[in-house]
Every structure is written in structure tokens, then in C-alpha cells.
Design a protein around this motif. Structure first.
Motif, PDB file in Angstrom:
ATOM      1  N   ALA A  87       0.799  -1.012   0.039  1.00 34.62           N
ATOM      2  CA  ALA A  87      -0.020   0.120  -0.099  1.00 34.62           C
ATOM      3  C   ALA A  87       0.862   1.268   0.091  1.00 34.62           C
ATOM      4  O   ALA A  87       0.611   2.187  -0.764  1.00 34.62           O
ATOM      5  CB  ALA A  87      -0.982   0.104   1.109  1.00 34.62           C
ATOM      6  N   GLN A  88       1.824   1.219   0.794  1.00 33.02           N
ATOM      7  CA  GLN A  88       2.794   2.496   0.858  1.00 33.02           C
ATOM      8  C   GLN A  88       3.569   2.415  -0.431  1.00 33.02           C
ATOM      9  O   GLN A  88       3.474   3.976  -0.958  1.00 33.02           O
ATOM     10  CB  GLN A  88       3.875   1.961   2.030  1.00 33.02           C
ATOM     11  CG  GLN A  88       4.892   3.235   2.224  1.00 33.02           C
ATOM     12  CD  GLN A  88       5.662   2.552   3.229  1.00 33.02           C
ATOM     13  OE1 GLN A  88       6.556   1.581   3.191  1.00 33.02           O
ATOM     14  NE2 GLN A  88       5.833   3.267   4.578  1.00 33.02           N
ATOM     15  N   ALA A  89       3.980   1.608  -1.172  1.00 36.77           N
ATOM     16  CA  ALA A  89       4.862   1.697  -2.430  1.00 36.77           C
ATOM     17  C   ALA A  89       3.731   2.258  -3.427  1.00 36.77           C
ATOM     18  O   ALA A  89       4.105   2.950  -4.435  1.00 36.77           O
ATOM     19  CB  ALA A  89       4.997   0.370  -2.949  1.00 36.77           C
ATOM     20  N   ASP A  90       2.581   1.932  -3.282  1.00 35.55           N
ATOM     21  CA  ASP A  90       1.379   2.542  -4.210  1.00 35.55           C
ATOM     22  C   ASP A  90       0.880   3.942  -4.054  1.00 35.55           C
ATOM     23  O   ASP A  90       0.108   4.531  -4.627  1.00 35.55           O
ATOM     24  CB  ASP A  90       0.300   1.486  -4.489  1.00 35.55           C
ATOM     25  CG  ASP A  90      -0.581   1.578  -5.659  1.00 35.55           C
ATOM     26  OD1 ASP A  90       0.107   2.384  -6.730  1.00 35.55           O
ATOM     27  OD2 ASP A  90      -1.817   1.374  -5.669  1.00 35.55           O
ATOM     28  N   GLY A  91       1.294   4.445  -2.919  1.00 37.91           N
ATOM     29  CA  GLY A  91       0.683   5.804  -2.373  1.00 37.91           C
ATOM     30  C   GLY A  91      -0.559   5.880  -1.902  1.00 37.91           C
ATOM     31  O   GLY A  91      -1.259   6.817  -2.026  1.00 37.91           O
ATOM     32  N   VAL A  92      -0.919   4.760  -1.154  1.00 38.84           N
ATOM     33  CA  VAL A  92      -2.091   4.770  -0.409  1.00 38.84           C
ATOM     34  C   VAL A  92      -2.087   5.243   0.959  1.00 38.84           C
ATOM     35  O   VAL A  92      -1.137   5.334   1.602  1.00 38.84           O
ATOM     36  CB  VAL A  92      -2.745   3.243  -0.105  1.00 38.84           C
ATOM     37  CG1 VAL A  92      -3.866   3.191   0.962  1.00 38.84           C
ATOM     38  CG2 VAL A  92      -2.707   2.462  -1.415  1.00 38.84           C
TER      39      VAL A  92
END
Length: 320
Positions: A87-92
Motif C-alpha cells: 500500500a505504501q509503495a502505491d501511495g495509499v
């Protein structure tokens, strides 16, 4: 005390399963195992037949490939960490994710212990993400028993104020015709009484009319999937007038072949033009390997840039 922070700008993911949200390679690395990729997985038991054979294949993969991890002492911390990192990598910025109410029983652990481990892993891994738990109920299990599980979660949160920021909603999943939604009305009434958001998986394989029936029966605010609403202008009008949000997962639908995306016009084009509010989510990233950003990029040939800006806005924290 564990608290959820004010979310930063980014995606608002509304359809996600906590223990199946990490990248497969990350899960393999964390547990030191090699796992069969779901995309190439073949059901070993040819006798498995369900009205939704693709969902039967998914459940078989979970049972045969993933379930052994359940009994590792670090199962919760590692799978939650993998989900948060993805999620962090996708900008969530906000992650609303389903946690099955059966897990305390399945893992022989107290509800407070499980919630504490989730909260601790959250704060150690990605405290900038607002993590919100939707309590998940399976259509394949006893509704009466699961109502008791709900009561246990609510009692635990009532006596552990540190968990209050985490509890967000309820969700119903699994084979859509396993039980009628009427069986879950007591659960949804109790959830509504304490202010939880009401969601359910429906219209992934089931008909547009099934979506309307489930939305009306359970008084849903949001539908997980709901892609088959595109089959009926009448149901789209019903959802639009009601303000019900569809949390679509096109990558999941295409891999499970739950909907024909080769139609013209494209089903999401129909949903957009009808005025129904929708978001894009990953569903189970461990299985489908497609982020919110990637799925939005795949929609760009179908929509104008100004339309894509509207869609991106509905997938962000600025949309409510």
C-alpha cells in the motif's frame, strides 16, 4: 496507545483483504518459502465444482498454498507488514481492509491479542497510512455463529479504547449464493447501531438484480465489486439515485473471468456514464498483482484526460 494518524494525500483503498494484500515475492521472502503463483495455479481436485468455478479455484489456492502459513507464529505480523508495504509503495493513504471475524477462533488467539498485533505492526511499518478494519463475514459459515464473533469484537473494542480508531465497517464475502443476505440482517443491524460502514461483496459473479436485492436487504453504503451492475441501466439508476458506491477491482475480475471486459462500451464506461460513484481497489494483491495506480493507467484508453481526473479524484482521500 495505538492511534491512526491524519491521512496524507494519496489513494483511498476501500476493497482489500488484510492478509492477502502483500506482493507475492514479499510474502515469500518474509516466510522463506516458494509459492505457486495464483495466475498459473491449477485446481488439484477436479471434483471441485461451484456455480462460480473461478472463485472455487481461488479458495482452493488459499487452502492448498496459503493456508499452511496461517499456523506460523508470525503469520499476522508478516502478512500485515507485506500489505502495508505494498500500500505504501502505491501511495495509499487510507486502507480499509477486511479482517475475517473467524480468525481468533481459527488461530486460537484472543481478539484483543490479534488486534494488538495488527496495531503494533501498523505503527512499526507504515504509521502514515490510516488503517481501517472491516470485519469480514463469510457466506459459507454460520451467520448465527458469526454474529457471536461480531459481539466478541465489539466487546473487545469497547474495553480497549486503543482499538477504536481501527474499527471501520463490516463486509460479507465468499460464494454469492451460499446463503441469502437475509441471514445476515441481524449482523448488519448491530453493525449499523454502532456506526460501522456497511459493505458486501456482490455482483462479482452474481446478477445486477442480486446487487439491488443485497443492497436493499443489508442497507449497504458500498458494494465490493458490483461490476455486473453494468448489465442493467435500471440497476445503475437505482445505485446512482441511492448514492451507493461500487468499489471495483477490474484486475481481479479479469483474472477470475467474472466479467467480459471486451464488451463495447466498456462496463466501467457504462458505470461512469450512469453517474454511479465508484473507486478502484486491489482486492487481493497477493493473488492479482495489480495496484490501484496500474489499474487506473489501464483505463486511460477508455476515458478522456478530464474524465480520468474525475476518476482519480474518486480514488483519493479527497472523495467522500
Amino acid at each position: 496507545m495505538f492511534t491512526s494518524p491524519t491521512p496524507r494525500p494519496g489513494w483511498y483503498e476501500r476493497h482489500h483483504h488484510l492478509f492477502l494484500g502483500g506482493a507475492l515475492r514479499t510474502v515469500e521472502e518474509f516466510f522463506g518459502v516458494n509459492m505457486v503463483n495464483f495466475r498459473t495455479y491449477q485446481v488439484p481436485d477436479a471434483k471441485i465444482q461451484t456455480p462460480e468455478q473461478a472463485l472455487g479455484r481461488l479458495n482452493s489456492w488459499i487452502r492448498e498454498i496459503y493456508r499452511p502459513l496461517l499456523f506460523r507464529p508470525d503469520f499476522i505480523s508478516q502478512t500485515v507488514r507485506a500489505s502495508l508495504l505494498q500500500a505504501q509503495a502505491d501511495g495509499v493513504s487510507v486502507l480499509e481492509t477486511s479482517l475475517g471475524v473467524i480468525f481468533p477462533t481459527l488461530l486460537h488467539r484472543s481478539t484483543s491479542d490479534i488486534l494488538a498485533e495488527i496495531a503494533r505492526t501498523h505503527m512499526e511499518t507504515a504509521p502514515e497510512i490510516a488503517l481501517k478494519l472491516d470485519l469480514g463475514f463469510s457466506r459459507s459459515d454460520s451467520a448465527t455463529q458469526q454474529e457471536r464473533y461480531l459481539e466478541d469484537f465489539l466487546e473487545t473494542v469497547a474495553t480497549h479504547s486503543e482499538f477504536v480508531p481501527y474499527l471501520s465497517g463490516v463486509d460479507l464475502f465468499d460464494v454469492e449464493d451460499a446463503q441469502p443476505p437475509e441471514n445476515f440482517v441481524p449482523i448488519y443491524r448491530k453493525a449499523a447501531e454502532v456506526g460501522l460502514k456497511l459493505k458486501a461483496h456482490v455482483g462479482e459473479f452474481g446478477s445486477a438484480e442480486t446487487i439491488r436485492h443485497t443492497v436493499e436487504t443489508l442497507d449497504l453504503a458500498e458494494v465490493q465489486h458490483g461490476i455486473h451492475a453494468a448489465d442493467s441501466p435500471e440497476i445503475l439508476r437505482f445505485l446512482s439515485e441511492r448514492g451507493t458506491i461500487l468499489n471495483l477491482s477490474p484486475a481481479s475480475n479479469m483474472i477470475l473471468r467474472s466479467y467480459d471486459y471486451e464488451q463495447d462500451p466498456h462496463p466501467i464506461r457504462k458505470i461512469f456514464d450512469s453517474g454511479v460513484r465508484f473507486t478502484i481497489s486491489t482486492d487481493d494483491y497477493t493473488l492479482f498483482h495489480s495496484s490501484i495506480s496500474a489499474q487506473l493507467d489501464a483505463l486511460t484508453p477508455i476515458f478522456s484526460e478530464s474524465e480520468m481526473e474525475v476518476i482519480r479524484h474518486t480514488c483519493s482521500i479527497h472523495f467522500s
